[in-house]
Design an enzyme around this catalytic site. Sequence first.
Site, PDB file in Angstrom:
ATOM      1  N   ARG A 160      31.087  49.032  38.940  1.00 43.08           N
ATOM      2  CA  ARG A 160      31.503  49.120  37.539  1.00 43.08           C
ATOM      3  C   ARG A 160      31.030  50.409  36.886  1.00 43.08           C
ATOM      4  O   ARG A 160      30.677  50.440  35.706  1.00 43.08           O
ATOM      5  CB  ARG A 160      31.013  47.909  36.738  1.00 43.08           C
ATOM      6  CG  ARG A 160      31.490  46.572  37.263  1.00 43.08           C
ATOM      7  CD  ARG A 160      33.004  46.420  37.209  1.00 43.08           C
ATOM      8  NE  ARG A 160      33.402  45.190  37.874  1.00 43.08           N
ATOM      9  CZ  ARG A 160      33.702  45.095  39.167  1.00 43.08           C
ATOM     10  NH1 ARG A 160      33.681  46.186  39.911  1.00 43.08           N
ATOM     11  NH2 ARG A 160      34.050  43.954  39.706  1.00 43.08           N
ATOM     12  N   SER A 239      34.828  39.540  31.560  1.00 41.81           N
ATOM     13  CA  SER A 239      33.395  39.404  31.830  1.00 41.81           C
ATOM     14  C   SER A 239      32.613  40.284  30.852  1.00 41.81           C
ATOM     15  O   SER A 239      32.766  41.505  30.863  1.00 41.81           O
ATOM     16  CB  SER A 239      33.083  39.818  33.266  1.00 41.81           C
ATOM     17  OG  SER A 239      33.761  38.981  34.184  1.00 41.81           O
ATOM     18  N   GLU A 343      29.216  44.738  29.648  1.00 42.61           N
ATOM     19  CA  GLU A 343      30.239  45.525  30.325  1.00 42.61           C
ATOM     20  C   GLU A 343      31.152  46.250  29.342  1.00 42.61           C
ATOM     21  O   GLU A 343      31.484  47.414  29.564  1.00 42.61           O
ATOM     22  CB  GLU A 343      31.070  44.622  31.253  1.00 42.61           C
ATOM     23  CG  GLU A 343      32.031  45.378  32.140  1.00 42.61           C
ATOM     24  CD  GLU A 343      32.611  44.507  33.241  1.00 42.61           C
ATOM     25  OE1 GLU A 343      33.777  44.728  33.598  1.00 42.61           O
ATOM     26  OE2 GLU A 343      31.910  43.624  33.749  1.00 42.61           O
TER      27      GLU A 343
END
Length: 351
Positions: A160, A239, A343
């Site tokens: 990520r 998420s 995130e």
Amino acid sequence: MQELHDAPLAPLTTFRLGGPARRLITATTDDEVVAAVREADDTGTPLLLIGGGSNLVIGDQGFAGTALVIATKGFALDGTRLELAAGEVWTDAVARTVEAGLAGIECLAGIPGSAGATPIQNVGAYGQEVASTITEVVAYDRRTRETVTVPNTECAFSYRHSRFKDEPERYVVLRVRFELEDAGGLSGPIKYAETARTLGVEPGDRVPLADARETVLKLRAGKGMVLDPEDHDTWSAGSFFTNPILTAEQFAAFHARVRERLGDDVTPPAYAAGDGHTKTSAAWLIDKAGFTKGYGTGPARISTKHTLALTNRGAATTEDLLALAREVVTGVRDAFGITLVNEPVTVGVRL
């Protein structure tokens, strides 16, 4: 280029949260994107880039600068080589590659947002991530004021993360190039256990491309991870927290906390993450810390379908969302000694 003033930003995000932008520009060509960025840089105006709005948490006060919506279009397929304009809708692009019989991103179906955001976040799900298929990223470099082509080897992809995320004020992604695979209509090897189990195959097997995509879409929908205006469980950024990656020492301390809190027979999720590191599950941590599906009584709550998604139930403010996020972070840290990291990108606010 379309230009608006005191324009609402909430409708441009999947959270449907955030105040207005002082100025909102929509660019439909690469030249327009570059021109808008240069103008902002030349005048010292704060600049907010918006693609699909699926990874943004914008403060209730809005954005006191220029918000630039990148709405460029372009889907070019040459054999197994694919080039996408940054503004292309990612879910549509995935569907078109599956229709073309090409493998490599079929398990990334249903992820909301634009193609230009995928290399920034190194988007991944269900055993695939874009780092494995991206060959080049074409971007405008705000430091050198030039358009540059960054090969995969220089993108610094990791979980990520990427070079572009590491330097968010420097690069503006314009185009993304991929190398896909012609496997005779079959998917790439199915790597994710849940996907393989649902498909009734073993990890490493291949299945028809359409089957892989449809299975992932069903799995995502069951977790509220496919956008649906009528379903508040999808009024989220997917998420909200990344899965923690721990050193051996950190994981040992974490495991000790798990045994102390949950008993000696409980083993936390653990996945090899390279260089002696271990990845564990943020969803597991949240659930075991007491934040179960549907947690909350206010207008911002945990999704009823997935503990990793924080949601706007229709009347939330960004501060409502952040209060919930902070409660979860504090609870997990107190329970297990791990600090979760958000995130989504935050604009004008922080956890």
